[in-house]
Design an enzyme around this catalytic site. Structure first.
Site, short mmCIF file in Angstrom:
data_model
loop_
_atom_site.label_atom_id
_atom_site.label_comp_id
_atom_site.label_asym_id
_atom_site.label_seq_id
_atom_site.Cartn_x
_atom_site.Cartn_y
_atom_site.Cartn_z
N GLU A 220 0.83 -1.21 0.00
CA GLU A 220 0.00 0.00 0.00
C GLU A 220 0.87 1.26 0.00
OE1 GLU A 220 -2.85 -0.42 3.22
OE2 GLU A 220 -4.15 -1.63 1.94
N GLU B 82 -5.50 -8.26 -1.09
CA GLU B 82 -6.15 -8.06 0.21
C GLU B 82 -7.61 -7.69 -0.02
OE1 GLU B 82 -4.56 -5.43 3.21
OE2 GLU B 82 -2.50 -5.93 2.64
C1 BG6 Z 1 -4.36 -2.90 4.83
C2 BG6 Z 1 -3.02 -3.38 5.29
O1 BG6 Z 1 -4.35 -1.52 4.95
O2 BG6 Z 1 -5.50 -3.24 5.51
C3 BG6 Z 1 -3.06 -4.50 6.32
O3 BG6 Z 1 -2.18 -3.71 4.23
C4 BG6 Z 1 -4.23 -4.28 7.24
O4 BG6 Z 1 -1.83 -4.55 6.97
C5 BG6 Z 1 -5.51 -4.32 6.43
O5 BG6 Z 1 -4.28 -5.16 8.31
C6 BG6 Z 1 -6.79 -4.24 7.23
O6 BG6 Z 1 -6.77 -3.16 8.09
P1 BG6 Z 1 -7.03 -3.34 9.65
O7 BG6 Z 1 -6.81 -2.03 10.22
O8 BG6 Z 1 -8.43 -3.79 9.78
O9 BG6 Z 1 -6.06 -4.36 10.13
#
Ligand code: BG6
Length: 479
Positions: free
Chosen positions: A183, A376
């Protein structure tokens, strides 16, 4: 809706994690302290993540969730066996830079750190799971912050290049899918997380951010170069926190605002994929008095070393407006998006928009014409463990099912998507809040926000559901 058995036979279904959110063992076997190891839970976390940092050492009496996380460092074999049981074709993980170079500027790498990832990759390959590796997922060795000001300094490019060349050489026979910075656009929103940036009083924030961004962009291009030299046939991509920005109203001001917001993120990928600064950057820099210091070879480095694919995370679409009355912010959203009245939100205030995945994928493919990898996506939710150890996470199944259908639609639209790794297939530490109760997994981990719990792993209902999706290559999805 299209029939969903349209996924290609070699589609890379799997899951994704980051070193600091699962491994724990934060100083074990020679690992150095990384920036994430300084992020506590609670209200100070956000302050530090944005670059207001008072201490570069862990403080007594403070709980830091990354220090033990879910102990993947010691449980990786059992955890990978569970991923294999679900039929994972791929598993995305990151290498902790400070396991390999504990201080970041060391002359020689730490053998114990290198050996750990060798063991993890061997375990994955034993189960026919393709490793997909991020070289930097929100971590910088703290020593580099102390000595050089982290990515503010050009010297980081040299240290990062030494690090990536080391891991490419070491894992060249095991890893064929790589990604540079997780990201990368997060640097603008959470600068300490994205780039280890600590702001000093009086510093011009925008100037610091974009100079650091330039250093990461050059470093990323040098990683592409090194990867292609050392591992012929490997694929190396970039990674964007994606999510199309919609205009709140059809008023041209909102349409323009949405375009500007999209470009704020595309800026990074435009450089990584097209190999040059986009035309609109010139005006942005001029209007904001930003001057990027470049070495004479930088333009050529960027031009000659563009990424092979576009990796991206997708959790939400975003929404923009210029109208003061509607600038009521969506809670928990670091992108400062306006609430979209047509969409529901998660328990953490994140907008849920399956169709936004199709829109975002189409937008990225139109713009870059390179294979996409959704690395993701998922629903962070509170899971309750009733008697009998069964987590009934139908809400998660529903969320994923809807997103998979839209992913299939995007592919039917002609978008080339090579794989999908859902975020946190096993519960892990939340990046934004440090909590454990914000869970994404198919596998429950018995651990709470304060670090209590047996760390026992328990399959959720979604475990078998995802297994079926993979086994049927999407044909089991409910339309
Ligand atoms: C992304 C990141 O921003 O979102 C992850 O690459 C992160 O590291 C994921 O865990 C989800 O966000 P969160 O805050 O719910 O863990």
């Amino acid at each position: 809706m299209v029939k969903t058995s349209k996924f290609p036979a070699d589609f890379l279904w799997g899951g994704a994690v980051a070193a600091n959110q699962v491994e724990g063992a934060y100083l074990e076997d020679g690992k150095g302290l990384t920036t994430v190891d300084l992020l506590p839970t609670g209200e100070d976390r956000l302050k530090i993540m944005t670059g207001q940092v008072d201490h570069l050492e862990p403080q007594p009496e403070t709980y830091y969730p990354s220090h033990e996380a879910i102990d993947f460092y010691h449980t990786y074999k059992e955890d990978i066996a569970l991923f294999a049981e679900m039929g994972f074709k791929s598993f995305r993980l990151s290498i902790a830079w400070a396991r390999i170079f504990p201080n970041g500027d060391d002359a020689v790498p730490n053998e114990a750190g290198l050996q750990f990832y060798d063991d993890v990759f061997d375990e994955l390959l034993k189960h026919n799971i393709e490793p997909v590796v991020t070289t930097a997922h929100f971590d910088v060795p703290v020593n580099l912050v102390k000595k050089y000001g982290s990515w503010k300094s050009r010297e980081l490019v040299t240290f990062y290049e030494r690090y990536v060349r080391t891991i490419f050489e070491r894992y060249k026979d095991k890893v064929k899918y790589w990604m540079t910075f997780n990201e990368i656009n997060m640097l603008l929103h959470l600068p300490f997380v994205g780039a280890g940036l600590v702001f000093q009083p009086g510093e011009d924030k925008n100037q610091v951010l974009y100079q650091a961004a330039h250093h990461q962009l050059v470093a990323s291009a040098l990683a592409v170069k090194a990867c292609h030299e050392i591992i012929p046939g490997a694929n190396i991509g970039c990674m964007l926190a994606a999510g199309a920005v919609y205009p709140y109203r059809s008023h041209p001001d909102d349409v323009w605002k949405a375009m500007e917001k999209d470009r704020e993120s595309f800026f990074f990928i435009d450089v990584q994929s097209h190999g040059e600064y986009p035309h609109y950057a010139k005006r942005f820099f001029k209007d904001n008095n930003i001057y990027i210091e470049m070495e004479k070879e930088d333009e050529e480095i960027l031009k000659n070393n563009t990424v092979d694919y576009i990796g991206f995370s997708y959790y939400s679409s975003r929404c923009a407006s210029t109208d003061e009355d509607i600038l009521q912010k969506t809670g928990g959203n670091v992108f400062g998006s306006v609430k979209n009245p047509y969409l529901k939100t998660s328990e953490w205030g994140w907008t849920i928009d399956p169709k936004g995945l199709r829109i975002t994928a189409n937008q990225l493919y139109d713009r870059y014409q390179k294979p996409l990898f959704i690395v993701e996506n998922g629903l962070g939710a509170v899971d309750n463990i009733p008697e009998g150890d069964m987590v009934d996470d139908d809400y998660r199944i529903d969320y994923l099912n809807q997103h998979f259908l839209e992913m299939a639609e995007a592919m039917e639209d002609g978008v080339d998507i090579i794989g999908y790794t859902s975020w946190g297939p096993i519960d892990l530490v939340s990046a934004s809040t440090g909590e454990m109760r914000k869970r994404y997994g198919y596998i429950y981990v018995d651990r709470d926000n304060d670090g209590n719990g047996s760390l026992k792993r328990i399959k959720k209902k979604s475990f078998d559901w995802y297994k079926n999706v993979i086994r049927s290559n999407g044909a089991s999805l409910e339309e």
